[in-house]
Design an enzyme around this catalytic site. Structure first.
Site, PDB file in Angstrom:
ATOM      1  N   VAL A  45       0.354   4.165  11.325  1.00  0.00           N
ATOM      2  CA  VAL A  45      -0.975   4.781  11.209  1.00  0.00           C
ATOM      3  C   VAL A  45      -1.318   4.965   9.725  1.00  0.00           C
ATOM      4  CG1 VAL A  45      -2.415   6.744  11.832  1.00  0.00           C
ATOM      5  CG2 VAL A  45      -0.642   5.953  13.426  1.00  0.00           C
ATOM      6  N   LYS A  46      -2.412   4.323   9.338  1.00  0.00           N
ATOM      7  CA  LYS A  46      -2.807   4.339   7.923  1.00  0.00           C
ATOM      8  C   LYS A  46      -3.800   5.478   7.697  1.00  0.00           C
ATOM      9  CE  LYS A  46      -3.921   0.776   4.492  1.00  0.00           C
ATOM     10  NZ  LYS A  46      -4.456  -0.576   4.348  1.00  0.00           N
TER      11      LYS A  46
END
Ligand code: G3P
Length: 216
Positions: free
Chosen positions: A86-87
């Site tokens: 998850v960025k």
């Protein structure tokens, strides 16, 4: 050093993957928009397809900017495939979200890093990867690779475990300098990866070998 490709273009992802040296993929909203990916279902499906092509870490960026929304969005992204990272943007709520994901066993990539201070905060929050944008630093008249060196030194002294993911790579020389500076990962456009292959003396040498092989 790991090699990621920085694109949402499936043909380029396949081409890089076929080289056999690809360890993952990074995307961002600009790269997804460039491929015409619109709407939640299309976005989710696109990440799923990338995960099916590449057996490695695949960064999927949240589009929200509040802690609560980033957690909800990140949980949905992480549920697509075990390889999703998850960025999260380097903002105050982003740091809180990275800490939440870290405490809950979800890997993160802290994006839009432009200073050593930001890299320290992201590492303290437990980011799996931190992404300094070295090309954009170069564009603004500074030396992006120097920032990679500085972060690598700090992480080594302090024992921080976040991996340094050099992003915004613009050319093969950036990759070489990042390898020397201690980057754990380079995420590059396909052209920069393929640019590493090129040397005129290789082409001249091979042409001569092929010519001489006819006399064998
Ligand atoms: O994925 C983030 C980063 O690599 C963006 O690169 O070329 O838009 O500065 P660039």
């Amino acid at each position: 050093m790991k090699f990621f490709i920085d694109t949402a273009n499936l043909a380029q992802i396949k081409e890089a993957n076929e080289l056999g040296i690809l360890d993952g993929v990074t995307t961002n909203p600009s790269l997804m928009a460039k491929e015409g990916i619109k709407g939640e279902e299309a976005i989710m499906n696109h990440y799923k397809t990338i995960c099916e092509i590449v057996d490695g870490d695949i960064s999927a960026e949240v589009l929200s900017t509040t802690f609560e929304e980033m957690v909800e969005e990140g949980k949905k992204l992480a549920a697509i495939h075990p390889n999703i990272i998850v960025k999260i943007p380097m903002i105050k709520d982003g740091i809180k979200a990275i800490k939440w994901f870290s405490d809950n066993g979800i890997k993160t990539n802290c994006t839009l890093i432009f200073s050593a201070g930001q890299a320290i905060l992201a590492a303290k929050a437990g980011a799996t990867y931190i992404s300094p944008f070295l090309g954009r630093i170069d564009d603004s008249g500074w030396d992006g690779v120097q920032l990679i060196e500085e972060i690598a030194e700090i992480y080594s002294i302090q024992g921080f475990e976040s991996e340094i993911l050099a992003a915004s790579i613009r050319n093969p020389n950036h990759i070489i300098r990042c390898a020397k500076a201690g980057a754990d990962v380079c995420t590059c456009p396909l052209d920069s990866i393929l640019g590493l292959l090129k040397h005129p003396l290789t082409d001249i040498g091979l042409a001569k070998f092929i010519e001489d092989s006819k006399k064998m």
